[in-house]
Write a protein that holds these residues in place. Structure first.
Motif, PDB file in Angstrom:
ATOM      1  N   ASN A 262      43.994  45.176  23.811  1.00 47.67           N
ATOM      2  CA  ASN A 262      44.392  45.429  25.206  1.00 47.67           C
ATOM      3  C   ASN A 262      45.925  45.467  25.136  1.00 47.67           C
ATOM      4  O   ASN A 262      46.554  44.449  24.842  1.00 47.67           O
ATOM      5  CB  ASN A 262      43.909  44.254  26.062  1.00 47.67           C
ATOM      6  CG  ASN A 262      43.669  44.569  27.522  1.00 47.67           C
ATOM      7  OD1 ASN A 262      43.431  43.664  28.299  1.00 47.67           O
ATOM      8  ND2 ASN A 262      43.697  45.806  27.918  1.00 47.67           N
TER       9      ASN A 262
ATOM     10  N   THR B 133      45.687  42.451  40.163  1.00 46.93           N
ATOM     11  CA  THR B 133      45.390  41.027  40.076  1.00 46.93           C
ATOM     12  C   THR B 133      45.613  40.537  38.641  1.00 46.93           C
ATOM     13  O   THR B 133      46.174  41.245  37.813  1.00 46.93           O
ATOM     14  CB  THR B 133      43.947  40.816  40.565  1.00 46.93           C
ATOM     15  OG1 THR B 133      43.114  41.816  39.967  1.00 46.93           O
ATOM     16  CG2 THR B 133      43.867  40.946  42.077  1.00 46.93           C
ATOM     17  N   MET B 134      45.148  39.359  38.315  1.00 52.14           N
ATOM     18  CA  MET B 134      45.482  38.713  37.038  1.00 52.14           C
ATOM     19  C   MET B 134      44.955  39.486  35.824  1.00 52.14           C
ATOM     20  O   MET B 134      43.870  40.056  35.852  1.00 52.14           O
ATOM     21  CB  MET B 134      44.928  37.280  37.018  1.00 52.14           C
ATOM     22  CG  MET B 134      45.243  36.511  35.751  1.00 52.14           C
ATOM     23  SD  MET B 134      47.060  36.453  35.449  1.00 52.14           S
ATOM     24  CE  MET B 134      47.095  35.620  33.886  1.00 52.14           C
ATOM     25  N   CYS B 135      45.751  39.466  34.778  1.00 50.98           N
ATOM     26  CA  CYS B 135      45.353  40.072  33.504  1.00 50.98           C
ATOM     27  C   CYS B 135      45.401  38.965  32.444  1.00 50.98           C
ATOM     28  O   CYS B 135      46.484  38.447  32.129  1.00 50.98           O
ATOM     29  CB  CYS B 135      46.312  41.197  33.162  1.00 50.98           C
ATOM     30  SG  CYS B 135      45.965  41.938  31.562  1.00 50.98           S
ATOM     31  N   GLY B 136      44.243  38.595  31.918  1.00 48.61           N
ATOM     32  CA  GLY B 136      44.165  37.481  30.963  1.00 48.61           C
ATOM     33  C   GLY B 136      44.823  37.800  29.632  1.00 48.61           C
ATOM     34  O   GLY B 136      45.617  37.007  29.109  1.00 48.61           O
TER      35      GLY B 136
ATOM     36  N   SER C 262      40.801  38.179  38.400  1.00 43.65           N
ATOM     37  CA  SER C 262      40.445  39.558  38.767  1.00 43.65           C
ATOM     38  C   SER C 262      38.937  39.586  38.990  1.00 43.65           C
ATOM     39  O   SER C 262      38.208  38.777  38.402  1.00 43.65           O
ATOM     40  CB  SER C 262      40.818  40.524  37.635  1.00 43.65           C
ATOM     41  OG  SER C 262      42.193  40.820  37.680  1.00 43.65           O
ATOM     42  N   PRO C 263      38.464  40.545  39.814  1.00 49.38           N
ATOM     43  CA  PRO C 263      37.020  40.604  40.091  1.00 49.38           C
ATOM     44  C   PRO C 263      36.224  41.218  38.935  1.00 49.38           C
ATOM     45  O   PRO C 263      36.654  42.216  38.351  1.00 49.38           O
ATOM     46  CB  PRO C 263      36.953  41.517  41.330  1.00 49.38           C
ATOM     47  CG  PRO C 263      38.183  42.373  41.241  1.00 49.38           C
ATOM     48  CD  PRO C 263      39.236  41.556  40.566  1.00 49.38           C
TER      49      PRO C 263
ATOM     50  N   ASN D  13      36.113  45.281  38.075  1.00 41.51           N
ATOM     51  CA  ASN D  13      35.983  45.569  36.647  1.00 41.51           C
ATOM     52  C   ASN D  13      34.509  45.381  36.312  1.00 41.51           C
ATOM     53  O   ASN D  13      33.835  44.520  36.898  1.00 41.51           O
ATOM     54  CB  ASN D  13      36.869  44.620  35.844  1.00 41.51           C
ATOM     55  CG  ASN D  13      38.327  44.764  36.240  1.00 41.51           C
ATOM     56  OD1 ASN D  13      38.976  45.725  35.869  1.00 41.51           O
ATOM     57  ND2 ASN D  13      38.838  43.827  37.029  1.00 41.51           N
TER      58      ASN D  13
ATOM     59  N   GLU E 104      37.615  49.005  32.899  1.00 45.48           N
ATOM     60  CA  GLU E 104      38.653  48.358  33.717  1.00 45.48           C
ATOM     61  C   GLU E 104      39.108  49.197  34.908  1.00 45.48           C
ATOM     62  O   GLU E 104      39.539  50.341  34.743  1.00 45.48           O
ATOM     63  CB  GLU E 104      39.875  48.044  32.848  1.00 45.48           C
ATOM     64  CG  GLU E 104      39.847  46.655  32.280  1.00 45.48           C
ATOM     65  CD  GLU E 104      41.189  46.243  31.712  1.00 45.48           C
ATOM     66  OE1 GLU E 104      42.196  46.261  32.455  1.00 45.48           O
ATOM     67  OE2 GLU E 104      41.220  45.899  30.524  1.00 45.48           O
ATOM     68  N   ARG E 105      39.030  48.560  36.041  1.00 44.88           N
ATOM     69  CA  ARG E 105      39.608  49.111  37.271  1.00 44.88           C
ATOM     70  C   ARG E 105      41.120  49.302  37.057  1.00 44.88           C
ATOM     71  O   ARG E 105      41.773  48.465  36.443  1.00 44.88           O
ATOM     72  CB  ARG E 105      39.353  48.071  38.369  1.00 44.88           C
ATOM     73  CG  ARG E 105      39.984  48.306  39.678  1.00 44.88           C
ATOM     74  CD  ARG E 105      39.701  47.177  40.634  1.00 44.88           C
ATOM     75  NE  ARG E 105      40.528  46.000  40.402  1.00 44.88           N
ATOM     76  CZ  ARG E 105      40.790  45.061  41.305  1.00 44.88           C
ATOM     77  NH1 ARG E 105      40.234  45.123  42.503  1.00 44.88           N
ATOM     78  NH2 ARG E 105      41.542  44.022  41.034  1.00 44.88           N
TER      79      ARG E 105
ATOM     80  N   GLY F 190      40.720  40.205  29.087  1.00 45.09           N
ATOM     81  CA  GLY F 190      40.696  38.735  29.047  1.00 45.09           C
ATOM     82  C   GLY F 190      39.989  38.084  30.214  1.00 45.09           C
ATOM     83  O   GLY F 190      39.191  37.154  30.045  1.00 45.09           O
TER      84      GLY F 190
HETATM   85  N1  LIG Z   1      43.015  43.690  31.079  1.00 41.82           N
HETATM   86  C1  LIG Z   1      43.043  42.643  31.995  1.00 41.82           C
HETATM   87  C2  LIG Z   1      42.573  42.857  33.393  1.00 41.82           C
HETATM   88  C3  LIG Z   1      43.616  43.631  34.201  1.00 41.82           C
HETATM   89  C4  LIG Z   1      43.323  43.725  35.671  1.00 41.82           C
HETATM   90  C5  LIG Z   1      42.237  44.699  35.987  1.00 41.82           C
HETATM   91  N2  LIG Z   1      42.375  45.985  35.404  1.00 41.82           N
HETATM   92  C6  LIG Z   1      42.150  44.793  37.514  1.00 41.82           C
HETATM   93  O1  LIG Z   1      42.920  45.533  38.141  1.00 41.82           O
HETATM   94  O2  LIG Z   1      41.313  44.092  38.081  1.00 41.82           O
HETATM   95  C7  LIG Z   1      42.643  41.309  31.413  1.00 41.82           C
HETATM   96  O3  LIG Z   1      42.871  41.114  30.209  1.00 41.82           O
HETATM   97  O4  LIG Z   1      42.222  40.427  32.148  1.00 41.82           O
END
Ligand SMILES: N[C@@H](CCC[C@H](N)C(=O)O)C(=O)O
Length: 258
Positions: A13, A72-75, A136-137, A169, A187-188, A198
């Motif tokens: 990623n 939103t959050m990206c792990g 993130s959802p 997602n 992925e959204r 993540g």
């Molecule tokens: N790649 C990410 C998730 C990123 C956010 C996702 N694309 C969204 O907009 O909900 C991860 O590693 O968590």
């Protein structure tokens, strides 16, 4: 103007990282962020992350998907940002930072970053899937024949068809043994399958525990881009002390005309 950037990846990623402690970056320019993430015309990445100053903490994370929109959050991005902060000399072996979903603590040792994710309380069990928010959802669905599964086609159908404008997602999961699972994620905001997600891997581990596919509080997940490990505690149906661990690596540094 020339923009200095760094490229990092966590289990495939990949992210463009920008040190924005001096507020040099125009966050409103969605088109430019999408250009920087473009794999043909720009640097190429699943997302772009800004490292910013945050009072009383090591730094702040601001995350954009490759479509140029803040999300939103990206792990995996959070894990890569910790490696980036170490690369810049901002932290040594541990970090505390703010992201869109709140405070995160992390540690880094020999290239492995362990990131504390938000607690998860609300888990919706559907007839053949689980929906939960790990920052993130995420929709998590068990499938058979994951290797040949049409992730992009099915992912896009569910992302738009079931979750509407806001979207979700979409993760497809297959069990390997009592504690391990394989995953593929749509992925959204990237609107495609990525090699790893993540928050998705974290959602899958919790979903597998919640639905009794595993009774272990340490779950091993194989994504296309590498292996991740999730540990958690469960008390009164609340998942807390959730830690996502895996590699986060520097790829290259460069300059680009913007
Ligand atoms: N790649 C990410 C998730 C990123 C956010 C996702 N694309 C969204 O907009 O909900 C991860 O590693 O968590």
């Amino acid at each position: 103007m020339k923009l200095t950037f760094y490229k990092f990846q966590g289990t495939g990623n990949d992210f463009v990282m920008v040190d924005n402690r001096q507020n040099i970056f125009d966050k409103e320019n969605t088109e430019r962020i999408a250009f920087l993430c473009d794999r043909r015309f720009g640097i190429g990445a699943d997302g772009l992350i800004l490292l910013e100053n945050e009072k009383d903490l090591d730094f702040k994370m601001v995350y954009f998907n490759s479509d140029g929109n803040e999300s939103t959050m990206c792990g995996n991005g959070g894990r890569c940002l910790v490696a980036f902060a170490k690369h810049l000399g901002i932290i040594k072996d541990s970090a505390s930072f703010n992201a869109i979903d709140g405070l995160h603590k992390a540690s880094i040792k020999e290239g492995l970053v362990s990131l504390q994710m938000k607690d998860v309380e609300e888990i919706k069990e559907k007839p053949n899937a689980v929906f939960l928010d790990t920052g993130s959802p995420h929709h998590v669905q068990m499938v058979t024949g994951l290797e040949d599964y049409q992730v992009k086609k099915e992912g896009a159908r569910l992302r738009y068809g079931v979750y509407g404008e806001k979207g979700s997602n979409i993760n497809f999961v297959e069990q390997i043994d009592a504690t391990s699972f394989s995953i593929r994620t749509y992925e959204r905001g990237v609107e495609d399958e990525t090699l790893s997600c993540g928050t998705g891997v974290t959602a899958a581990a919790i979903a597998m525990h919640k639905t009794g596919k595993t009774t272990n509080s340490e779950v091993f997940i194989k994504a296309l881009g590498g292996d991740l490990n999730i540990k958690f505690e469960v008390n009164n149906k609340v998942y807390s002390n959730v830690f996502l661990t895996g590699p986060a690596k520097f790829v290259f540094k460069g300059e680009i005309d913007v």
